[in-house]
Scaffold this motif. Structure first.
Motif, PDB file in Angstrom:
ATOM      1  N   ALA A 171       0.815  -1.218   0.000  1.00  0.00           N
ATOM      2  CA  ALA A 171       0.000   0.000   0.000  1.00  0.00           C
ATOM      3  C   ALA A 171       0.847   1.267   0.000  1.00  0.00           C
ATOM      4  O   ALA A 171       0.309   2.367  -0.082  1.00  0.00           O
ATOM      5  N   VAL A 172       2.168   1.112   0.085  1.00  0.00           N
ATOM      6  CA  VAL A 172       3.068   2.268   0.197  1.00  0.00           C
ATOM      7  C   VAL A 172       4.006   2.305  -1.001  1.00  0.00           C
ATOM      8  O   VAL A 172       4.616   1.294  -1.357  1.00  0.00           O
ATOM      9  N   ALA A 173       4.102   3.463  -1.628  1.00  0.00           N
ATOM     10  CA  ALA A 173       4.989   3.630  -2.775  1.00  0.00           C
ATOM     11  C   ALA A 173       6.057   4.672  -2.464  1.00  0.00           C
ATOM     12  O   ALA A 173       5.919   5.479  -1.531  1.00  0.00           O
ATOM     13  N   ASN A 174       7.110   4.666  -3.264  1.00  0.00           N
ATOM     14  CA  ASN A 174       8.217   5.609  -3.126  1.00  0.00           C
ATOM     15  C   ASN A 174       7.807   6.939  -3.752  1.00  0.00           C
ATOM     16  O   ASN A 174       7.567   7.020  -4.956  1.00  0.00           O
ATOM     17  N   THR A 175       7.732   7.982  -2.942  1.00  0.00           N
ATOM     18  CA  THR A 175       7.276   9.285  -3.458  1.00  0.00           C
ATOM     19  C   THR A 175       8.254   9.866  -4.469  1.00  0.00           C
ATOM     20  O   THR A 175       7.834  10.566  -5.410  1.00  0.00           O
ATOM     21  N   ASP A 176       9.548   9.596  -4.319  1.00  0.00           N
ATOM     22  CA  ASP A 176      10.518  10.063  -5.316  1.00  0.00           C
ATOM     23  C   ASP A 176      10.262   9.388  -6.660  1.00  0.00           C
ATOM     24  O   ASP A 176      10.332  10.032  -7.718  1.00  0.00           O
ATOM     25  N   GLN A 177       9.974   8.106  -6.622  1.00  0.00           N
ATOM     26  CA  GLN A 177       9.698   7.365  -7.852  1.00  0.00           C
ATOM     27  C   GLN A 177       8.426   7.886  -8.517  1.00  0.00           C
ATOM     28  O   GLN A 177       8.369   8.028  -9.740  1.00  0.00           O
ATOM     29  N   TRP A 178       7.410   8.174  -7.713  1.00  0.00           N
ATOM     30  CA  TRP A 178       6.166   8.736  -8.260  1.00  0.00           C
ATOM     31  C   TRP A 178       6.435  10.072  -8.954  1.00  0.00           C
ATOM     32  O   TRP A 178       5.902  10.339 -10.020  1.00  0.00           O
ATOM     33  N   GLN A 179       7.232  10.918  -8.322  1.00  0.00           N
ATOM     34  CA  GLN A 179       7.519  12.231  -8.904  1.00  0.00           C
ATOM     35  C   GLN A 179       8.312  12.090 -10.196  1.00  0.00           C
ATOM     36  O   GLN A 179       8.020  12.737 -11.199  1.00  0.00           O
ATOM     37  N   ARG A 180       9.312  11.216 -10.178  1.00  0.00           N
ATOM     38  CA  ARG A 180      10.182  11.049 -11.346  1.00  0.00           C
ATOM     39  C   ARG A 180       9.446  10.384 -12.504  1.00  0.00           C
ATOM     40  O   ARG A 180       9.552  10.829 -13.654  1.00  0.00           O
ATOM     41  N   LYS A 181       8.700   9.332 -12.231  1.00  0.00           N
ATOM     42  CA  LYS A 181       8.112   8.521 -13.300  1.00  0.00           C
ATOM     43  C   LYS A 181       6.758   9.040 -13.765  1.00  0.00           C
ATOM     44  O   LYS A 181       6.442   8.983 -14.953  1.00  0.00           O
ATOM     45  N   PHE A 182       5.948   9.545 -12.825  1.00  0.00           N
ATOM     46  CA  PHE A 182       4.576   9.929 -13.158  1.00  0.00           C
ATOM     47  C   PHE A 182       4.291  11.423 -13.001  1.00  0.00           C
ATOM     48  O   PHE A 182       3.242  11.894 -13.413  1.00  0.00           O
ATOM     49  N   GLY A 183       5.201  12.150 -12.358  1.00  0.00           N
ATOM     50  CA  GLY A 183       4.982  13.579 -12.144  1.00  0.00           C
ATOM     51  C   GLY A 183       3.959  13.880 -11.068  1.00  0.00           C
ATOM     52  O   GLY A 183       3.327  14.941 -11.081  1.00  0.00           O
TER      53      GLY A 183
END
Length: 471
Positions: A171-183
């Motif tokens: 249920a937890v994702a990496n916020t840096d990855q979300w910003q980098r990959k999906f904006g």
């Protein structure tokens, strides 16, 4: 529908281009007309690309129109370096389209351009056909829908109420990855904010909403303990509270942890989550707001993409049980399925007539109502974004929701938790494969077959596609 840029690429020799220009324009006009008839907005390049300067300037103007995809169109032989310059001038996904009129070598132009893009690693897709070919228009439309869905994530904000629920790593994702990959930005919000706002929410509107639910639902089963009018209104005030927070903080989608703090000391969020995901409430039609229970980040992300592609509410459920004897799955989670799934009607009264509000079960001492119904039958696209070794993958399949006679429905729901909503699904994925490989306990679904757009979306986002079928 999507916003599509169209740029025609030509031959760089002046005398050849002069001979071909009218032919190119006629083919381009036919394609543009077909796309517009299909409902798309089309931005046409202001000139045919026959020089290196035009390749850059025309592409920049089309890109400035904020198109979802750029179609580079080849109706004649075209100098490949014009494609390279145009591609460099736009960041949108590229679709290389060739006319199949044999009088001119459009296919040759597309293949030469595509090979050049392959050499530098620029992702693109290819399509071909006559300008009025319905299949061609559909293929371009699928790519455009996928690109629009991916683009809709960039600059969006996810509201995360609470932290990791019950140790649930998926249920937890990496916020840096979300910003980098999906904006996507993630706004962390303490659940106490929701409690404070709920206590101050409009009592009159909560009463109005409770009466509306009582009037339209199949039943509101008060028991004087776990479900009372006061507890139902507390859940409704929670909906009003989070709706205010969504507006104030400009949240595009969200998730609520709930367990165990709220479910043991305040109330469940089932009513809140169901009506956020619904296309209506007691005040009439509204935009759906994707909200995932247990603050499931990848679940909410999947739902947001499914919503963008399908344009409907999205199911959130646990993979509760596999009835191997019937080859059907019971998709059931707490009580948060959007009530829309009960009948999938534009009329909320028709949906609510199949929905029961039951007292919460022993898992949730604070009580409140669970939102119980059996999802209406029909073809469904099901899946989820999951991660393997830190990399995203889209696990995707087709299936059918089924519903049976009253006795069979009761037999099935009584084997798990009858107070919760259920979707009985027959999946294209074999049971052994699904249970061996699916990367989470939560799954999501939308009506219809949206696999083509989701395949394109995975490709555009550079996400591995795990698509499961029988046979």
């Amino acid at each position: 529908m999507a916003r599509i840029g169209v740029i025609s690429i030509s031959d760089g020799r002046d005398h050849v281009h002069a001979r071909n220009a009218d032919f190119i324009r006629s083919k381009q006009d036919g394609l543009v007309e077909s796309l517009r008839r299909a409902g798309h907005q089309v931005v046409v390049g202001d000139d045919l690309v026959a020089t290196n300067v035009l390749a850059t300037s025309v592409a920049r103007k089309v890109a400035a129109a904020d198109v979802d995809i750029t179609v580079l169109y080849y109706s004649v032989w075209a100098f490949p370096h014009f494609t390279m310059l145009a591609a460099d001038a736009t960041r949108s996904p590229l679709v290389l389209v060739a006319s199949t009129d044999p009088t001119e070598p459009g296919l040759v132009g597309m293949l030469a351009a595509g090979g050049a893009l392959d050499q530098i690693g620029r992702r693109h897709t290819r399509a071909w056909g006559a300008p009025d070919d319905a299949e061609l228009v559909e293929r371009i439309g699928v790519q455009a829908a996928a690109a629009a869905a991916a683009k809709s994530l960039h600059g969006s904000t996810f509201g995360r109420f609470g932290g990791r629920p019950m140790g649930m790593n998926t249920a937890v994702a990496n916020t840096d990855q979300w910003q980098r990959k999906f904006g996507i930005d993630v706004e962390e919000i303490d659940q106490y904010e929701l409690v404070l706002r709920a206590e101050k929410a409009d009592q009159a509107e909560a009463a109005k909403a409770r009466e509306w639910i009582e009037r339209h639902a199949a039943g509101v089963h008060y028991d004087g303990k776990k479900l009372t009018p006061e507890l139902l209104e507390r859940q409704i005030r929670s909906y009003l509270a989070i709706r205010d927070i969504i507006a104030e903080r400009n949240l595009d989608f969200s998730g609520i942890k709930a367990q165990p703090e709220l479910t043991e000391n305040f109330a469940t969020m089932d009513v809140t989550e169901a009506f956020l995901n619904d296309p209506y409430d007691w005040n009439g039609p509204k935009e759906t707001h994707v909200c995932a229970t247990e603050a499931d980040m990848d679940g909410a992300l999947t739902m947001q993409l499914f919503k963008a592609v399908a344009g409907t509410p999205v199911l959130f459920a646990d993979v509760r049980h596999y009835h191997a004897d019937r080859d059907i799955w019971d998709l059931c989670n707490s009580g948060q399925h959007a009530t829309w799934f009960a009948a999938r009607s534009d009329d909320p009264a028709e949906n609510l007539a199949k929905v029961n509000f039951y007292p919460e079960v022993f898992f949730f001492p604070a009580g409140g109502a669970s939102v119980q119904h059996i999802a209406a039958p029909g073809a469904m696209t099901l899946g989820r974004l999951t991660r393997e070794d830190g990399e995203y993958r889209l696990q995707l399949m087709l299936g059918d929701f089924e519903s049976y006679d009253a006795a069979t429905n009761k037999l099935l729901v009584d084997q798990s938790t009858p107070e919760w909503p259920h979707a009985f699904a027959r999946l294209d994925a074999p049971g052994e494969l699904f249970l061996s490989k699916f990367g989470a306990n939560h799954i999501h679904a939308v009506p219809g077959d949206h696999r083509p757009a989701l395949r394109a979306l995975a490709d555009q986002l550079d996400i591995r596609l795990d698509e499961w079928t029988r046979g």
